[in-house]
Enzyme design. Structure first.
Site, PDB file in Angstrom:
ATOM      1  N   ASP A   1      25.154 -86.925 106.052  1.00 24.55           N
ATOM      2  CA  ASP A   1      25.531 -88.170 105.407  1.00 24.55           C
ATOM      3  C   ASP A   1      24.654 -89.310 105.935  1.00 24.55           C
ATOM      4  O   ASP A   1      24.416 -89.405 107.140  1.00 24.55           O
ATOM      5  CB  ASP A   1      27.008 -88.449 105.721  1.00 24.55           C
ATOM      6  CG  ASP A   1      27.523 -89.659 104.983  1.00 24.55           C
ATOM      7  OD1 ASP A   1      27.430 -89.666 103.746  1.00 24.55           O
ATOM      8  OD2 ASP A   1      28.006 -90.603 105.644  1.00 24.55           O
TER       9      ASP A   1
ATOM     10  N   GLU B   1      20.916 -87.379 103.004  1.00 25.51           N
ATOM     11  CA  GLU B   1      20.696 -88.582 102.201  1.00 25.51           C
ATOM     12  C   GLU B   1      19.628 -89.423 102.890  1.00 25.51           C
ATOM     13  O   GLU B   1      19.920 -90.124 103.860  1.00 25.51           O
ATOM     14  CB  GLU B   1      21.973 -89.400 102.120  1.00 25.51           C
ATOM     15  CG  GLU B   1      23.088 -88.768 101.326  1.00 25.51           C
ATOM     16  CD  GLU B   1      24.277 -89.730 101.219  1.00 25.51           C
ATOM     17  OE1 GLU B   1      24.677 -90.062 100.091  1.00 25.51           O
ATOM     18  OE2 GLU B   1      24.810 -90.158 102.255  1.00 25.51           O
TER      19      GLU B   1
END
Ligand code: CA
Length: 635
Positions: A329, A358
């Protein structure tokens, strides 16, 4: 306040490189080790219960500072099953904290447990086989899902609704007798499930059976979340049940990826922050917590013992839980060296574990100069770590932030280049299909189906179906790794009680979020599921859609039309036996188009309506491609 932590002197004096922090069972002894540099005293508090409303200390055992700020204590194995906290004294200040390296905890993750993990293994665990071994990230079709969403809807009537054990429940059917749950995933043919955070998170009270959250609010990094177990108060249940889920998925040919959140913590009252104040976080020059994450803090991943904590944690999940992959994340808030250290640690367990994240370029107050962040700009410095391709995502459906912006599938042909870059697995920041995760939707932002409606007011149901199928056809003919949002293949929608589309359903509860299995009873929904299923099968049958490097891609993909309508040929001869080449056409326009084909006979494998991997319909010279649809032909 915490500038000394970034000095070379501090790092040299206090970097510990042992692999034994937390609890280790060794014969008749249990060792506890905690990193608390500069503390005056550290002790272990022993409790009978894991619930902090029960705060009677049974015993306090002093610890000894042994090395690099690590404090240690040896207990007899009679303490197994007890719960514990650390008490850290610095001058007049005394903190009680959970163990940052806790592997088992009581309810709500407030207190750690002394548990020998050998006793948490399901039957056959030592013979557990990873279903994806020998394959690469470019072979992956990843299904991004939330544990609770998957079986909480009453239409599936799961025994373990919303739990780890629900994810792997066999024989589930919807009200029409159609396969649901894990059996459905098997039939769909995805290679991996990617689970939204399953490590212990803090936003829901584990006493509350109805609480909902995605789980991007880490509390204990090395323990499964309690609400997904049948008994959050039993420290063993969540561990055993997660392993049981993984084993069953593996037995059914599905690999498991976990979503990990090392960029921020739920609260700055995080245990490590109580033990070593402000070491774990980045600070602004005026003494506030840096907040690039938008969650109140940013973890200082560039500090040696934070980097070690993250690498140890990921390695632990890989080893103890047999994880097949990790999704990071907000990886753009983590530094490159830490991500590479994680890769190195994971490789010691299994080099085939896949990693992606990400890679957004984000603002944060890094605690030292000269630190490179793991974002798209530095993609080539990351060792075997892929990044999400937002260029393809937004190219296909329009910007996730501009709700009314149309994408390529809605005939915004300005985005043709972004789509073609996805086809080649070559967005602006990558030169390798191993570094690219292509997708059109995920848990964040509007669902694909809702976004099409927002971008195209007045669009009919049939038009949405058509555009959705075009999106799927594009996605599964791209090189690189592929990810779909669970329910994308069921035209998932997230609508609140006022009838508005929900772009951020993190707290929206089951009604908005759950997978509605009874939609499969409706012809159009079953048809969309079948379209996805057969595209997944088509991709699996054709290795030329899964090339390993950019040289192969550049050499073997020939784009012959890119003026809105796209046509390209994939030279399959070097990759598969029975297919010479594959012709792919995308027609987002409002008119049917006739497209010329290279000479010879072609089998039509996919059109606006359906996918036929065998290609029973033969064509030559040209093919007519319906408006807002695509075609795949092979010869
Ligand atoms: Ca929790």
């Amino acid at each position: 306040m915490n500038e000394e932590y970034s000095t070379k002197e501090f790092e040299e004096k206090y970097t510990y490189d042992g692999d034994d922090l937390g609890v280790t069972f060794d014969g008749e002894s249990i060792f506890l080790r905690v990193w608390a540099p500069g503390a005056d005293e550290v002790s272990v508090l022993i409790f009978e219960n894991g619930d902090i409303s029960e705060d009677k200390v049974q015993e306090e055992i002093t610890m000894e500072c042994v090395k690099n700020g690590v404090w240690q204590s040896e207990l007899s194995s009679d303490y197994e099953g007890k719960y514990y906290d650390y008490k850290v004294t610095r001058g007049d200040s005394v903190s009680i904290a959970c163990d940052p390296y806790a592997k088992a905890v009581g309810i709500n993750g407030d207190r750690a447990m002394l548990l020998n993990l050998n006793k948490t293994n399901p039957e056959g665990w030592e013979n557990d086989k990873k279903p994806f071994s020998g394959k690469k990230i470019t072979d992956a079709v990843i299904y991004e899902m939330h544990v609770r969403d998957f079986t909480i809807d009453s239409s599936v009537n799961a025994k373990y609704a919303g739990k780890f054990l629900g994810v792997c429940e066999t024989g589930l059917k919807n009200s029409g007798g159609i396969s649901a749950g894990m059996d459905y995933l098997k039939e769909l043919g995805v290679t991996h499930v990617h689970l939204l955070p399953i490590a212990d998170y803090g936003s829901v009270d584990e006493h509350d059976e109805n609480a909902y959250n995605w789980g991007y609010d880490p509390k204990n990094y090395n323990v499964p979340e309690g609400t997904y177990s049948t008994n959050p108060a039993d420290g063993k249940a969540r561990i055993y049940e997660l392993k049981k889920m993984i084993k069953t998925l593996h037995d059914n040919g599905i690999a498991v990826i976990m979503d990990v959140v090392y960029n921020h913590t739920y609260e700055t009252s995080f245990c490590m922050n109580k033990i070593v104040p402000d070491y774990f976080y980045r600070m602004t020059p005026d003494g506030k917590y840096s907040d690039g994450s938008g969650c109140g803090n940013d973890v200082a991943t560039e500090r040696s013992m934070v980097r070690k904590f993250i690498a140890d944690s990921v390695k632990y999940w890989a080893e103890e839980y047999h994880m097949d992959g990790f999704r990071f994340d907000l990886m753009g808030l983590i530094d490159v060296d830490t991500m590479n250290a994680v890769r190195e640690a994971v490789d010691k367990v299994d080099k085939e574990i896949i990693m992606y994240g990400e890679g957004w370029d984000m603002e944060t107050e890094v605690s030292k100069p000269g630190i490179l962040m793991a974002n798209q700009n530095n993609a080539d410095k990351l060792n075997r770590i892929a990044l999400f391709n937002d260029e393809l995502r937004d190219g296909m459906k329009g910007s996730v932030f501009e709700y009314d912006e149309k994408g390529y599938i809605s005939n915004n042909t300005k985005n043709t280049k972004e789509v073609l870059n996805g086809v080649m697995a070559a967005p602006l920041w990558s030169d390798s299909p191993q570094r690219v995760i292509n997708y059109v939707s995920c848990h964040d932002n509007h669902t694909l189906f809702d976004k099409m409606e927002l971008a195209n007011p007045g669009i009919t149901f049939e038009e949405k179906i058509s555009q959705n199928k075009l999106a799927a056809l594009i996605l599964f003919t791209c090189q690189g790794g592929i990810l779909i949002h669970s329910g994308e293949e069921l035209m998932r929608t997230k609508v609140d009680d006022e009838g508005n589309f929900v772009h951020d359903s993190v707290r929206a509860g089951d009604k908005v979020n759950s997978i509605k299995w009874d939609n499969l009873n409706r012809e159009e929904y079953y048809d969309m599921y079948t379209y996805y299923k057969n595209l997944i099968r088509f991709r699996a049958l054709h290795p030329s859609l899964r090339m390993e490097n950019s040289e192969q891609i550049k050499k073997n993909i020939k784009v012959v039309q890119d003026d809105g309508v796209v046509q390209f040929y994939v030279n399959a001869s070097g990759f598969e036996k029975d297919t010479k080449q594959i012709c792919v056409i995308y027609n987002p326009s409002e008119d049917d188009v006739q497209i010329e084909l290279e000479k010879g006979k072609w089998k039509l494998c996919c059109d606006y309506k359906s996918v036929d991997c065998d290609g029973k319909r033969e064509l030559q010279d040209s093919v007519t491609v319906r408006k807002a649809s695509g075609a795949i032909l092979v010869q």
